[in-house]
Scaffold this active site. Structure first.
Site, PDB file in Angstrom:
ATOM      1  CB  CYS A  12      48.192  47.871  28.265  1.00 23.56           C
ATOM      2  SG  CYS A  12      49.917  48.047  28.791  1.00 23.56           S
ATOM      3  CG  ASP A  32      34.630  43.344  50.711  1.00 19.54           C
ATOM      4  OD1 ASP A  32      33.855  44.030  51.034  1.00 19.54           O
ATOM      5  OD2 ASP A  32      35.799  43.426  50.625  1.00 19.54           O
ATOM      6  CB  SER A  33      30.482  40.461  54.289  1.00 18.98           C
ATOM      7  OG  SER A  33      31.807  40.002  54.982  1.00 18.98           O
ATOM      8  N   GLY A  34      32.549  43.129  54.432  1.00 18.59           N
ATOM      9  CA  GLY A  34      33.139  44.113  55.148  1.00 18.59           C
ATOM     10  C   GLY A  34      33.615  43.523  56.706  1.00 18.59           C
ATOM     11  N   GLY A  35      33.605  42.121  56.549  1.00 23.02           N
ATOM     12  CA  GLY A  35      34.040  41.519  57.631  1.00 23.02           C
ATOM     13  C   GLY A  35      35.540  41.553  57.817  1.00 23.02           C
ATOM     14  CD  GLN A  73      36.870  31.945  56.801  1.00 21.69           C
ATOM     15  OE1 GLN A  73      37.936  31.513  56.861  1.00 21.69           O
ATOM     16  NE2 GLN A  73      36.484  33.360  56.122  1.00 21.69           N
ATOM     17  CG  HIS A 123      51.704  46.478  31.942  1.00 26.34           C
ATOM     18  ND1 HIS A 123      51.677  45.960  30.657  1.00 26.34           N
ATOM     19  CD2 HIS A 123      52.244  45.744  32.912  1.00 26.34           C
ATOM     20  CE1 HIS A 123      52.582  44.715  30.979  1.00 26.34           C
ATOM     21  NE2 HIS A 123      52.784  44.685  31.982  1.00 26.34           N
ATOM     22  CG  ASP A 127      39.103  39.709  45.427  1.00 26.72           C
ATOM     23  OD1 ASP A 127      39.534  40.452  46.006  1.00 26.72           O
ATOM     24  OD2 ASP A 127      38.941  38.520  45.864  1.00 26.72           O
ATOM     25  N   GLY A 136      39.777  33.019  54.324  1.00 21.56           N
ATOM     26  CA  GLY A 136      40.821  32.657  55.158  1.00 21.56           C
ATOM     27  C   GLY A 136      42.037  32.040  54.498  1.00 21.56           C
ATOM     28  CB  CYS A 153      53.058  47.486  26.302  1.00 20.83           C
ATOM     29  SG  CYS A 153      53.468  46.875  28.174  1.00 20.83           S
ATOM     30  CG  ASP A 177      33.538  35.661  56.278  1.00 17.24           C
ATOM     31  OD1 ASP A 177      33.365  36.817  55.882  1.00 17.24           O
ATOM     32  OD2 ASP A 177      34.435  34.998  55.919  1.00 17.24           O
ATOM     33  CB  CYS A 198      51.438  43.778  27.067  1.00 15.72           C
ATOM     34  SG  CYS A 198      50.015  44.650  27.828  1.00 15.72           S
TER      35      CYS A 198
END
Length: 375
Positions: free
Chosen positions: A306, A92-95, A189, A335, A266, A216, A309, A146, A304
């Site tokens: 994993c 990500d841009s850090g904004g 945005q 998990h 994400d 946003g 489980c 942004d 599951c």
């Protein structure tokens, strides 16, 4: 040399099945990307993250520029080599973090001047500096710099913020170093306002990006408003480019967004929840801190695969959490990431089969049943 690109493989209504090709391999979409803020997915080894089926992870420009420093990571071979992640990385841009974490920040047309939340050191983050940091990190997908418009915001506030982000998007495009296998995404945005989102999408299309993110949202507006905003925003974005909804979210949020044409997601939720005793299951979220699990020999989720489980009981997970043993958050994080990847795999299969709405209805109905009855 692999070219950065997006292939649309199938559609089912607005839902899309596709593949993003990058310098460090492909990402099948719809995709959920675990968050590795500071060069690690918390409580997970990189090979464990990959074992869940995750193909792409996130790194964070703000955190990595402050510690250990982007130049240092670059000198050590980039973020892939530094953290030993073989697949694609999106940064990500850090904004957003500047706005939410930094001390004494001041925003101008040039960028954002701020003091580090770690040691109080002073920094200036501009579109050009953000592009440089993400280049040093060797991000396969770079995000334009942004301002994340807060919620609630008046139409005037949202318009001012969006226009600044569009000017910064143009500067980000000009500063981005184009090379095979690497892409730059613009960020739409405009808050919850249809006309502002349309203006933003048009401005980004004119600049031209390899992918388009919707920013946003998931900032307090609620699921209904988020879905309404996606209903009119997603169709404005080029069909031949990937679409990324930033910072989302709960499984029901993701499924609703996939049905509206979004490809990438994400969120810190699966990892953060794993560290706070919350396990996502096919029948809803389970709090392993609750005493009702202390004698339960059953797995957290019988469907599951994993390690949490497959190898351990609810009783053992409960014991680890109550004893504050590190293994508890490790197993629950694994998990939860596995669960999210299983949901995405199910969505991809359902789109390919032309039954994504049935999949969504079945998933949400099973979630609504709640957890299995106590023994």
């Amino acid at each position: 040399m692999t070219q950065f690109g997006f292939e649309l493989l199938a559609t089912d209504g607005a839902a899309r099945l596709g593949r993003v090709d990058t310098a460090h391999g492909p990402m099948d979409t719809p995709a959920f990307m675990p968050v590795g803020t500071a060069g690690t997915v918390k409580a997970m080894m990189p090979e464990s993250v990959a074992a869940t089926g995750a193909q792409t992870i996130l790194g964070n420009t703000y955190h990595l520029m402050l510690r250990p420093g982007a130049e240092r990571v670059g000198q050590l071979g980039g973020l892939h080599e530094f953290m030993q992640w073989k697949g694609p990385i999106l940064t990500d841009s850090g904004g957003f973090q500047v706005m939410s974490l930094a001390k004494l920040r001041k925003m101008t047309e040039e960028g954002v001047a701020f003091q580090s939340h770690i040691d109080g050191s002073k920094h200036l983050l501009t579109p050009e500096r953000s592009m440089r940091i993400q280049h040093l990190l060797d991000a396969d997908i770079t995000m334009a710099f942004d301002e994340c418009t807060p919620f609630p915001a008046t139409p005037e506030q949202a318009a001012q913020s969006m226009h600044l982000s569009m000017r910064w998007a143009k500067r980000s495009k000009e500063a981005f170093v184009s090379r095979p296998g690497y892409g730059l995404f613009g960020i739409v945005q405009g808050g919850i306002y249809h006309d502002l989102r349309a203006e933003s999408a048009c401005a980004l299309r004119d600049i031209g990006f390899d992918g388009y993110a919707i920013g946003g949202l998931a900032v307090g507006e609620g699921q209904d408003l988020m879905f309404q905003t996606l209903d009119f925003t997603a169709p404005m974005l080029p069909a031949e480019r990937p679409r990324y909804l930033m910072g989302v979210g709960k499984p029901s949020d993701i499924i609703g967004a996939v049905l509206r044409g979004v490809d990438m997601f994400d969120c810190v939720m699966p990892t953060r929840s794993g560290r706070t005793a919350q396990g996502f299951t096919r029948r809803g979220t389970v709090n392993l801190r609750n005493a009702r699990h202390q004698d339960d020999a059953r797995p957290l989720d019988a469907d599951c695969a994993c390690p949490a489980c497959r190898q351990y009981s609810r009783a053992y997970l409960h014991h680890l959490i109550r004893s504050e043993e590190i293994l508890g958050p490790m197993l629950l994080t694994w998990h939860n990431i596995q669960f999210y990847q299983d949901v995405m795999k199910g969505l991809r299969g359902a789109i390919a089969a032309g039954r994504v709405h049935d999949f969504a209805d079945d998933f949400l109905a099973t979630q609504a049943q709640g957890d299995i009855e106590p023994i």
